[in-house]
Design an enzyme around this catalytic site. Sequence first.
Site, PDB file in Angstrom:
ATOM      1  N   GLY A 205      -8.298   3.233   3.124  1.00 58.97           N
ATOM      2  CA  GLY A 205      -6.961   3.752   3.846  1.00 58.97           C
ATOM      3  C   GLY A 205      -6.456   5.102   3.005  1.00 58.97           C
ATOM      4  N   SER A 206      -6.149   4.740   1.584  1.00 59.77           N
ATOM      5  CA  SER A 206      -5.757   5.947   0.666  1.00 59.77           C
ATOM      6  C   SER A 206      -6.477   6.974   0.835  1.00 59.77           C
ATOM      7  CB  SER A 206      -5.170   5.342  -0.702  1.00 59.77           C
ATOM      8  OG  SER A 206      -4.683   4.367  -0.583  1.00 59.77           O
TER       9      SER A 206
ATOM     10  N   ASP B 246      -3.197  -3.575   8.376  1.00 58.85           N
ATOM     11  CA  ASP B 246      -3.027  -4.370   7.411  1.00 58.85           C
ATOM     12  C   ASP B 246      -1.469  -5.278   7.618  1.00 58.85           C
ATOM     13  OD1 ASP B 246      -5.249  -4.366   5.611  1.00 58.85           O
ATOM     14  OD2 ASP B 246      -4.464  -2.432   5.123  1.00 58.85           O
TER      15      ASP B 246
ATOM     16  N   HIS C 298      -6.038  -7.226  10.240  1.00 57.36           N
ATOM     17  CA  HIS C 298      -6.406  -7.853   9.080  1.00 57.36           C
ATOM     18  C   HIS C 298      -4.875  -8.794   8.866  1.00 57.36           C
ATOM     19  CE1 HIS C 298      -7.435  -7.808   4.286  1.00 57.36           C
ATOM     20  NE2 HIS C 298      -7.321  -9.179   4.886  1.00 57.36           N
TER      21      HIS C 298
ATOM     22  N   GLY D  20      -2.806  -7.090  -0.543  1.00 56.76           N
ATOM     23  CA  GLY D  20      -1.274  -6.767  -0.754  1.00 56.76           C
ATOM     24  C   GLY D  20      -1.336  -5.940  -1.774  1.00 56.76           C
TER      25      GLY D  20
ATOM     26  N   ASP E 262     -13.748  -4.206   1.698  1.00 58.65           N
ATOM     27  CA  ASP E 262     -12.269  -3.892   1.693  1.00 58.65           C
ATOM     28  C   ASP E 262     -11.711  -3.482   0.291  1.00 58.65           C
ATOM     29  OD1 ASP E 262      -9.854  -3.180   2.339  1.00 58.65           O
ATOM     30  OD2 ASP E 262      -9.613  -4.844   3.531  1.00 58.65           O
ATOM     31  N   GLY E 263     -11.173  -2.370  -0.048  1.00 63.19           N
ATOM     32  CA  GLY E 263     -10.608  -2.481  -1.097  1.00 63.19           C
ATOM     33  C   GLY E 263     -11.119  -1.546  -2.170  1.00 63.19           C
TER      34      GLY E 263
ATOM     35  N   HIS F 245      -7.822   0.259  11.185  1.00 65.46           N
ATOM     36  CA  HIS F 245      -7.558  -0.983  10.493  1.00 65.46           C
ATOM     37  C   HIS F 245      -6.123  -1.333  10.192  1.00 65.46           C
ATOM     38  CE1 HIS F 245      -8.920  -4.285   7.603  1.00 65.46           C
ATOM     39  NE2 HIS F 245      -7.906  -3.894   6.877  1.00 65.46           N
TER      40      HIS F 245
HETATM   41  O1  LIG Z   1      -6.179  -4.776   2.623  1.00 65.08           O
HETATM   42  C1  LIG Z   1      -6.090  -4.248   1.562  1.00 65.08           C
HETATM   43  C2  LIG Z   1      -5.759  -5.004   0.341  1.00 65.08           C
HETATM   44  O2  LIG Z   1      -4.274  -4.959   0.068  1.00 65.08           O
HETATM   45  C3  LIG Z   1      -6.355  -2.846   1.154  1.00 65.08           C
HETATM   46  O3  LIG Z   1      -7.551  -2.771   0.583  1.00 65.08           O
HETATM   47  C4  LIG Z   1      -6.491  -1.984   2.417  1.00 65.08           C
HETATM   48  O4  LIG Z   1      -7.223  -2.290   3.630  1.00 65.08           O
HETATM   49  C5  LIG Z   1      -7.055  -0.541   2.147  1.00 65.08           C
HETATM   50  O5  LIG Z   1      -6.531   0.003   1.144  1.00 65.08           O
HETATM   51  P1  LIG Z   1      -6.850   1.278   0.274  1.00 65.08           P
HETATM   52  O6  LIG Z   1      -7.152   0.872  -0.979  1.00 65.08           O
HETATM   53  O7  LIG Z   1      -8.284   1.832   1.028  1.00 65.08           O
HETATM   54  O8  LIG Z   1      -5.818   2.330   0.711  1.00 65.08           O
END
Ligand SMILES: O=C(CO)[C@@H](O)[C@H](O)COP(=O)(O)O
Length: 245
Positions: free
Chosen positions: A222-223, A55, A84, A167, A200-201, A53
């Site tokens: 991601g994190s 961003d 995205h 963001g 997502d998020g 993915h």
């Molecule tokens: O696109 C966004 C919103 O900024 C994020 O939600 C990422 O796509 C995923 O980030 P993590 O929270 O999993 O690091």
Amino acid sequence: MFPTLDDLATRDALKAFLRRAAPCLSVGLLAADAMAYGTAVADLEAAGSALLHFDVMDGVFCPAFTAGPLLVAAARTQMLKDVHLMVADPIALIPATLKAGADIVHVHPEGLTHLHRALAMLDVDVAGRSGRRVLRAVALNPATPVDVVAPVLDQIDMVTLLAVDPGWSGGAPDAALGRKVERLRLLAAEAGVDPLIAIDGGITEATIGIASGFRPDVIVSGSAVFKAGASIADNLEGLHAAARR
Ligand SMILES: O=C(CO)[C@@H](O)[C@H](O)COP(=O)(O)O
């Protein structure tokens, strides 16, 4: 598991591939060490991750600024590229994003005058990859009602519901998000279509169970993959195990 040429041949085949793995994790590269994106991509491939993915932020639609199609093109991988576009003018970026080899392209309707046009621009064969199609995806901010996509649902292959404003970090899937998933399923059934649904998020081992309870096809994280302490493979396994519980 990576898609075969058959999985990539049509939109329906690609959707079926992702559905077989549901909930399929789409891993947000942005959370990796920016000086070591190549290593992160190799580690994800070694762990068998199917979706990468990206961003893309322009400092206008959302506060941060990140690399765009150049980074998408630079990532040489068997993983599907899930892009995205968190930008004020996605129409301007779509041609370069397609050329960069995106398999899924997300646009946001908020602030976009011509959503119908943007989706039509995604309805193309990708140059150099004969017969290959991209999935046309729409991402919706937490405050955006899913009814926004109702008039164009027949042009959409995937809808991603954000649990956090694009963001920003934090957020978490909650009951309001679950209601949006249900509303989307109702609208899709009325329209006679069956888009993939993604969340997502704020996805961590602690929250992925809530998200998977809404039965999405894809979950973005991601994190929790890159910053949770253990190895990437172990973090992915932990997320998959928590999603199944
Ligand atoms: O696109 C966004 C919103 O900024 C994020 O939600 C990422 O796509 C995923 O980030 P993590 O929270 O999993 O690091």
